[in-house]
Design an enzyme around this catalytic site. Sequence first.
Site, short mmCIF file in Angstrom:
data_model
loop_
_atom_site.label_atom_id
_atom_site.label_comp_id
_atom_site.label_asym_id
_atom_site.label_seq_id
_atom_site.Cartn_x
_atom_site.Cartn_y
_atom_site.Cartn_z
N GLU A 43 30.45 -145.11 84.56
CA GLU A 43 30.46 -146.53 84.20
C GLU A 43 31.85 -146.89 83.68
O GLU A 43 32.37 -146.22 82.78
CB GLU A 43 29.41 -146.79 83.14
CG GLU A 43 29.35 -148.23 82.65
CD GLU A 43 28.34 -148.39 81.54
OE1 GLU A 43 28.77 -148.51 80.38
OE2 GLU A 43 27.13 -148.38 81.84
N ARG A 96 -9.33 -157.48 86.01
CA ARG A 96 -8.06 -157.71 85.34
C ARG A 96 -7.07 -156.58 85.56
O ARG A 96 -5.89 -156.82 85.80
CB ARG A 96 -8.30 -157.93 83.83
CG ARG A 96 -7.06 -158.13 82.97
CD ARG A 96 -6.00 -159.03 83.62
NE ARG A 96 -6.51 -160.31 84.08
CZ ARG A 96 -5.90 -161.07 84.95
NH1 ARG A 96 -4.75 -160.69 85.50
NH2 ARG A 96 -6.42 -162.23 85.32
N LYS A 156 27.70 -143.09 81.05
CA LYS A 156 27.78 -144.44 80.54
C LYS A 156 28.78 -144.50 79.39
O LYS A 156 29.34 -143.47 79.00
CB LYS A 156 26.40 -144.91 80.11
CG LYS A 156 25.39 -144.94 81.28
CD LYS A 156 24.03 -145.39 80.84
CE LYS A 156 23.98 -146.87 80.57
NZ LYS A 156 24.20 -147.69 81.77
#
Length: 279
Positions: free
Chosen positions: A196, A99, A166
């Site tokens: 940004e 897995r 940002k």
Amino acid sequence: MSLPQFYVDDIILCALKEDINYLDVSADYLIPEDQRNDAYFVAKADGVLCGLDVALRTFRLLDDTFTAKVYKKDGDKIQKGDLIAEFSGKTVLLLKGERTALNLLQHMSGIATATARAVELVKGTNAQITDTRKTLPGLRALQKYAVVCGGGKNHRFNLSDGAMLKDNHIDASGGIESAVDTLRGKLGHMVKIEVETRDLDEVREALKAGADIIMLDNMTNDMMREAVKIIDGKAKTEASGGITLDTIAEVAKTGVDIISLGALTHSVQAFDISMKMKK
């Protein structure tokens, strides 16, 4: 592109500890410790392979007698039914590692496949496809490696790679020009500044401030087309925010240099690969 083995091993060992703990109540009570088996990986869909070495390394960390024959490599286009690799090892350890190996292999191949689709959709335009920092905790290096395998490029690996202002940085520091000026006075010559922007006025302000890259965040195609004209090659342009595989071709036609997609890593669909044990 290759990743340091110790870095990859840390990720695998963390995943194995999470899954195995100290006992596998299925395999340990069912299968003799010295029994061996052959097994293989087979593709269940069409796409781009990535993470095969990582998956096989999972078994090698568990079993020092593990051996493998590899028929495909990372970056290869594969089709449903393709045999990817055959391998042999202690049955109990193959079952314990299955897995973890598949989780990493399917996830990385899913990223590579989605990236390849995006790259194909913008073919013939100026746009390059990149990832973002919207990665799953602990898996960033593997995810960004998978983007490269799919034909994309990497954005920042971490906050030290480049300065990105940002909206919150800009709002908290008094505006684009003052923020860029402050950074220019402190950053080394190797570090670029990206800003940004949310509208064309901010695009003009970022250009005037001397940003190296100007991000066009959540803009319409018409706005981005106009922004590209305003910038006129004086800075790199990056389109970001809400872009999907359904809309990416039209975004690329606006003339932007870069299209960054968080969806490549934060919500990609796993690629279907199975591990089968030979009787």
